[in-house]
Design an enzyme around this catalytic site. Structure first.
Site, short mmCIF file in Angstrom:
data_model
loop_
_atom_site.label_atom_id
_atom_site.label_comp_id
_atom_site.label_asym_id
_atom_site.label_seq_id
_atom_site.Cartn_x
_atom_site.Cartn_y
_atom_site.Cartn_z
N LYS A 1 0.85 -1.19 0.00
CA LYS A 1 0.00 0.00 0.00
C LYS A 1 0.88 1.24 0.00
CE LYS A 1 -3.87 -2.30 0.26
NZ LYS A 1 -3.29 -3.50 -0.35
N ASP A 2 0.29 2.33 -0.45
CA ASP A 2 0.99 3.59 -0.62
C ASP A 2 1.48 4.15 0.71
OD1 ASP A 2 1.91 5.87 -1.83
OD2 ASP A 2 -0.04 6.84 -1.93
N LYS A 3 2.49 5.00 0.62
CA LYS A 3 2.96 5.70 1.81
C LYS A 3 2.06 6.88 2.13
CE LYS A 3 6.46 8.62 3.77
NZ LYS A 3 7.76 9.24 3.71
#
Length: 654
Positions: free
Chosen positions: A286-288
């Site tokens: 998942k994205d930061k």
């Protein structure tokens, strides 16, 4: 590889001194003195102040950093140390970055007029919930710890986490990780009672898997002696005899995180649990720069130990614990559900309605998003192309040479030294952080020499090496899909490809009316795919010939770099699409409640009906390996590259 990353581009609001101080605290990610002793620090994830957007520089990394636990703390201390956060200077640097047209992203499928909006003004404007293989959306809604049926097994008590001093923990960790020559660690029992000794025994065994304990008398004093039971293997396999047979070997939990990517989060969890990161598993990264909610599994760590981390860690919450007999596997998820806020939108209500109806009914072009290609003047696909061409000198040059764009100061100095001396040792000295791709390659060149670049490059973790050639495949696919839509529009035509199960077949003239554009797939180049039987099939060959590659021979001398290829749908139609336009005055307030807000009973802020700004709140679900940025691009009809968004944001600040 499943990805939901988005370009980290946001409106940079002016920051108060308190904002900056709090943000610096977030960056350090240091546990407070109170939490080190097991007490609640009071620094829970929900009270953290929004990070100032000088993090744009931090997020704009050209290479994926491999996981190397030993240098993690050093990286945290160095992160952001040589950046000034000034939006104008960042915009100047990003003038050298890529735009969408540079990577083949040129077409739209909708007919509405575009409008502007700010993407990720705050990381909390972008929330991702994982959709599991059973189709259920992961939510954090329960902090309780499951109770075991077996009464003979006792989970560690709360005292277990506080009975050892910081010095004891440091010595035990060094013993556990075999960092010194000591064969044991002696801990004096100050209050000599059986109960006290039991708690210390339990604490050592629970917090430091692989260590055993015994009690000894020394000079009239009682000591707990900790020693290795099974050597290095015990680190990855916590004590089996203490785990009930009726309990599943894996503790599954929901991880809620803010402004951290998945591997960073796992590194932090493993550090505090004192275990290796490889005992964790998950279904997708998942994205930061977002709030994300996903399922994680960990081997033989109790829910109680995991729940204790909620008192110690900022920007994380763990909950929804259960014990199961299986880990999680990459790619098992069905997709992701997104909740996105686009702030300061300029579109009329009619434009917004048209855009969102088109997204729901037609969808968007399934381009690979900008983060697939890096942020500097040396795109990752160029390195991938050089690998496929077997041009290793160029691979080395592209990774190490100086380039304009947003980079950390020490990387700039490293590149300058390399350009001047071509000396791996000298260039490596300029890198305080050695785990980046550049550092890995330089270490490889030191080890194998300048005449064996292939082996030197092989030191870089496999996933990171493959990222480059996958980037090239994505570059080809984007360009070919743009050509396909330009040539034939939004309808299936004879010679297109569609999938029958997992097999691609050509659409025949007599069957074309049975298909729509939503059935059409296009190949990523490789040795195990077929190509369309129309102009675009020839266009693939022409593009690869121009890149000195043979489309009929995509096997590489090195097996890892042989491309088998794959198929990808041209158009994706999101599911569960909903939207709402809201007014607001304060850009710092949240416009919806998160899982954590709901757990803690936080009400949604009351929004003015006539606020001076408008925002578009949108929700939609996407399958794996699709990019939410591309859905948002279709709505706004704007270039989503960091280069373009940064220029938009700095204009907005004036």
């Amino acid at each position: 590889m499943e990805t939901v990353e988005m370009n980290s581009v946001s409106l940079k609001r002016p920051c108060s001194e308190d904002d900056v101080a709090n943000a610096d605290e977030i960056k350090r990610q240091k546990i407070s003195e109170e939490s080190k002793t097991g007490k609640d620090s009071g620094q829970s994830v929900e009270t953290v102040t929004e990070q100032p957007d000088k993090s744009l520089l931090e997020d704009a990394k050209s290479e994926i950093i491999p996981n190397e636990e030993s240098e993690e703390q050093e990286d945290e201390e160095l992160e952001g140390s040589d950046e000034d956060g000034d939006p104008e200077s960042f915009a100047d640097m990003m003038k050298h970055g890529l735009t969408e047209s540079d990577v083949g992203i040129t077409k739209f499928v909708s007919s509405h007029k575009g409008f502007s909006g700010i993407l990720k003004e705050r990381y909390s404007d972008f929330v991702v919930h994982e959709i599991g293989k059973d189709g259920r959306v992961s939510h954090l809604d329960d902090f309780s710890v499951p109770v075991d049926d077996e009464v003979n097994f006792e989970d560690p008590s709360e005292e277990t986490f506080t009975v050892l001093s910081d010095e004891d923990k440091q010595r035990l960790e060094e013993l556990q990780l075999l960092k010194n020559k000591e064969t044991s660690v002696a801990i004096e029992v100050i209050e000599d009672t059986k109960e006290k000794r039991t708690v210390i025994h339990q604490a050592v065994k629970s917090l430091f898997p692989g260590l055993e304990t015994k009690t000894e008398d020394r000079d009239g004093k009682k000591y707990i002696i900790a020693y290795h039971a099974a050597g290095k293997k015990a680190l990855a396999n916590p004590r089996k005899h203490s785990w009930p047979k009726s309990r599943g070997s894996y503790c599954h939990f929901v991880l809620y995180k803010e402004n951290k990517d998945t591997m960073d989060a796992i590194n932090v969890l493993s550090k505090f649990l004192r275990v290796k990161p490889n005992i964790f598993s998950y279904m997708g990264t998942k994205d930061k720069r977002a709030i994300t909610v996903q399922e994680i599994a960990v081997l033989r760590i109790t829910a109680q130990r995991l729940a204790h981390l909620n008192k110690c860690l900022m920007n994380f919450k763990l909950g929804n614990f259960s014990y199961k007999n299986h880990p999680l596997k990459l790619g098992e998820l069905q997709g992701n559900h997104f909740t996105v806020v686009l702030r300061n939108i300029t579109g009329t209500d009619d434009q917004i309605e048209q855009a969102m109806h088109s997204l729901r009914e037609i969808g968007f072009i399934n381009y690979y998003g900008m983060q697939r290609f890096g942020t500097t003047a040396v795109p990752t696909y160029q390195i991938g192309r050089a690998i496929l061409q077997n041009n290793w000198n160029e691979v080395m040059d592209l990774i190490l040479k100086p380039r304009p764009g947003a980079e950390k100061g020490y990387l700039v100095k490293c590149r300058e030294e390399w350009a001047k001396t071509k000396d791996p040792a000298a260039a490596l000295k300029k890198l305080p952080v050695k785990r980046c791709v550049e550092g890995q390659l330089l270490r490889g060149l030191l080890k194998y020499g300048m005449k064996n670049i292939i082996s030197a490059f092989g030191i870089i973790p496999r996933n990171n090496r493959l990222m480059y050639i996958h980037s090239y495949q994505s570059y080809v696919w984007n360009n070919m899909v743009s050509k396909r839509i330009e040539e034939y529009g939004l309808r299936a035509v004879p010679g297109d490809l569609t999938l029958k199960g997992a097999t691609a077949v050509h659409i025949k003239e007599g069957d074309v009316d049975n298909y729509t554009i939503h059935d059409v797939v296009m190949p990523l180049p490789g040795f195990d795919v077929i190509y369309p039987k129309h102009k675009i099939g020839e266009a693939y060959k022409e593009m690869l010939v121009a890149d000195n590659l043979d489309i009929n021979n995509m096997r590489h001398k090195i097996r890892d770099y042989s491309l088998s290829g794959a198929y990808r749908k041209i158009i994706i139609r999101p599911q569960n699409v909903n939207w709402e336009v809201v007014a607001y005055d304060d850009p710092r307030i949240p416009l919806f409640t998160t899982d954590l807000d709901k757990l803690e009973g936080k009400p949604l802020p009351v929004l003015p009906t006539d606020g001076k700004f408008r925002a578009l709140k949108m929700e939609f679900s996407l399958p794996p390996s699709t990019y939410a940025t591309m859905a948002i691009r279709e709505v706004l009809k704007m270039d989503t590259s960091i280069k373009n968004q940064t220029q938009l944001n700095t204009t907005w600040l004036r």
